[in-house]
Design an enzyme around this catalytic site. Structure first.
Site, PDB file in Angstrom:
ATOM      1  N   HIS A 290      80.117  -5.227  34.108  1.00  0.00           N
ATOM      2  CA  HIS A 290      79.750  -3.810  34.026  1.00  0.00           C
ATOM      3  C   HIS A 290      79.213  -3.325  35.364  1.00  0.00           C
ATOM      4  O   HIS A 290      78.792  -4.121  36.212  1.00  0.00           O
ATOM      5  CB  HIS A 290      78.694  -3.625  32.924  1.00  0.00           C
ATOM      6  CG  HIS A 290      78.353  -2.211  32.607  1.00  0.00           C
ATOM      7  ND1 HIS A 290      79.304  -1.217  32.467  1.00  0.00           N
ATOM      8  CD2 HIS A 290      77.143  -1.597  32.400  1.00  0.00           C
ATOM      9  CE1 HIS A 290      78.704  -0.074  32.174  1.00  0.00           C
ATOM     10  NE2 HIS A 290      77.402  -0.283  32.131  1.00  0.00           N
TER      11      HIS A 290
ATOM     12  N   CYS B 125      83.710   2.123  33.573  1.00  0.00           N
ATOM     13  CA  CYS B 125      82.585   2.175  34.516  1.00  0.00           C
ATOM     14  C   CYS B 125      83.070   2.127  35.961  1.00  0.00           C
ATOM     15  O   CYS B 125      82.364   2.575  36.867  1.00  0.00           O
ATOM     16  CB  CYS B 125      81.595   1.040  34.257  1.00  0.00           C
ATOM     17  SG  CYS B 125      82.297  -0.621  34.352  1.00  0.00           S
TER      18      CYS B 125
END
Length: 495
Positions: free
Chosen positions: A338, A82
């Site tokens: 994340h 990510c």
């Protein structure tokens, strides 16, 4: 005029094909370059550290792939990449909503989305380029002499260094590959299922381009470089080698830890900042700060893409105005593990600050605890930062006026009523926000799609703290008095 034919450098100068498969186009000229090989080795160490965990490398081994249900949304198959995918998605959305408005998200064609993705990649590279553009690739076609390096050929399974495959199995597969005739065909890395991290690094090549237009043309004509098994990693290496490894190291405050966590596989803040701003600094505050005589580097100008994080609410960091108030209404959002993306078509969300909004921001910079008051003895500093009258005599008068009870604090509301009684807002009271999370399992129905919500900014400065709602908590680091209703009645996940 520079030639548009890229100059090619092999990482391992010993491996050079004497022949090229007749089935495909001729490769660019191969040129031995120890310096390029050395740079790639340094990048490997900077990214991964001395060793690369098999599971972490595997999680990063994915190409750029769009969702079946949301044409412009990239899919992140597993945790880790990510740090590249979310910034790329953010720049793609910036291009979509700011540079080419009027598109219906669901009606975008595949070609349009690919074009915007390549534009996003080129935008990031342009921020990192110091001399020339250097594209890292794996050869799409290579001759029989190089097949051992790639560790896979057509239907022969890959053998991973460090995996549980037995030595006997590895020997049999290697012998099977060696027994195939040299005319058996070429290895297509884009179609290969998996290679070891060592084989991956030994097979890397560098293509040199003079202009970003040449880079865009190359990616357009070689889409498989981006969509293949290692597209995300190849672009990350491209960013680092285009930036120049020495420049990256000079911007990092600490090179003892790799840019990719060697156990969990997530990217460091310096890597995120590099992807968003072109600078591999480790902090998210504005400019540089002196902490105990140590110069700690932050964001040095208003960013094209914003950044907000749940970690600020948890007091792990302070995000500066350059990130919170970007040039475009697109923000990468950080949780503990994340990265996702928040965006809006409402351009007024990034309008220039009004004088009263500037005053609130400066006041709150002296109120790091978020208490909506400051110590009375820093009032002079606040007035000076706002270019207001700040002579000692005047400050003393104002301290008594703003703190009549002698509590030695100045309340935000009292300060604003005194100096900015006709407070104005550049931000609308209501607006729509959209959210992207690239992990299918974090989306309803296990399909990556955008979530839409309607936001309202309340009149009160008091914010409701809801530990069970990380999304709202993160949004409040940017808009303290925000409330939002998500249209599908499901709060999007930050993880």
């Amino acid at each position: 005029m520079p030639s548009s034919e890229p100059q090619l450098i092999k990482m391992d100068s010993e491996i050079a094909c004497s022949e090229v498969s007749k089935e495909g186009p001729a490769l660019p000229q191969v040129e031995a370059a120890e310096s390029g090989a050395q740079e790639l080795q340094e990048i490997r160490k900077l990214l991964w550290g001395p060793t690369i965990r098999v599971d972490v490398f595997r999680r990063w081994s994915q190409g750029f792939e769009f969702s079946d249900t949301e044409p412009s949304a990239l899919v992140q198959k597993e945790g880790g990449p990510c740090a590249v995918i979310a910034p790329v998605q953010a720049y793609l959305l910036k291009i979509l909503i700011m540079d080419t408005p009027g598109h219906f998200l669901k009606n975008l064609t595949q070609d349009k989305c690919r074009h915007m993705l390549i534009q996003a990649l080129c935008t990031i590279l342009s921020k990192c380029c110091t001399k020339r553009y250097r594209i890292v690739s794996l050869p799409m076609e290579t001759c029989a002499e190089a097949k051992e390096v790639l560790n896979t050929l057509n239907d022969i399974p890959a053998v991973n260094i460090g995996s549980d495959a037995s030595a006997e199995t590895a020997t049999k597969e290697a012998d099977a590959a060696a027994d195939l005739p040299s005319t058996a065909g070429t290895v297509r890395v884009a179609d290969a299922r998996e290679v070891s991290s060592d084989a991956y690094h030994e097979g890397l090549q560098v293509l040199n381009f003079e202009t970003i237009e040449e880079v865009e043309k190359y990616y357009t004509e070689h889409w498989q470089v981006l969509s293949g098994q290692y597209g995300v990693m190849l672009f990350l290496y491209t960013v680092l080698i285009t930036k120049n490894i020495d420049n990256v190291i000079s911007e990092l405050s600490d090179t003892s830890e790799p840019l990719i966590h060697n156990t969990y596989g997530y990217g460091s803040q310096a890597l995120i900042n590099l992807m968003l701003t072109g600078r591999a600094v480790a902090h998210v505050w504005d400019n540089d700060q002196d902490v105990g005589g140590l110069k700690l580097r932050g964001i040095n100008e208003q960013s094209d893409i914003g950044f907000i994080t749940l970690m600020e609410q948890m007091r792990y960091c302070t995000v500066g105005s350059f990130y919170k108030n970007p040039k475009n209404p697109v923000w990468v959002m950080g949780s503990e593990t994340h990265l996702t993306v928040l965006f809006s078509a409402e351009k007024r969300l990034v309008s220039p600050e009004t004088p009263s909004e500037l005053a609130r921001r400066v006041f709150k910079s002296y109120d790091p605890e978020g208490n909506n008051f400051i110590p009375a003895d820093v009032l002079q500093d606040v007035l000076a930062a706002l270019d207001l009258v700040n002579e000692p005599e005047y400050v003393e008068i104002m301290q008594k006026r703003l703190d009549p009870e002698g509590l030695h604090i100045i309340l935000l509301n009292a300060f604003m009523d005194e100096f900015f009684p006709q407070e104005q807002r550049s931000t609308p009271d209501t607006f729509d926000l959209m959210h992207y999370n690239g992990i299918p399992g974090s989306n309803e129905g296990n399909k990556v799609h955008y979530s839409k919500g309607s936001a309202i900014l309340l009149e009160s400065d008091l914010k409701s703290v809801c530990i069970s709602n990380p999304m709202l908590t993160c949004l409040q680091t940017k808009w303290p008095n925000i409330e939002i209703n998500w249209h599908d009645m499901r709060i999007p996940s930050l993880n």
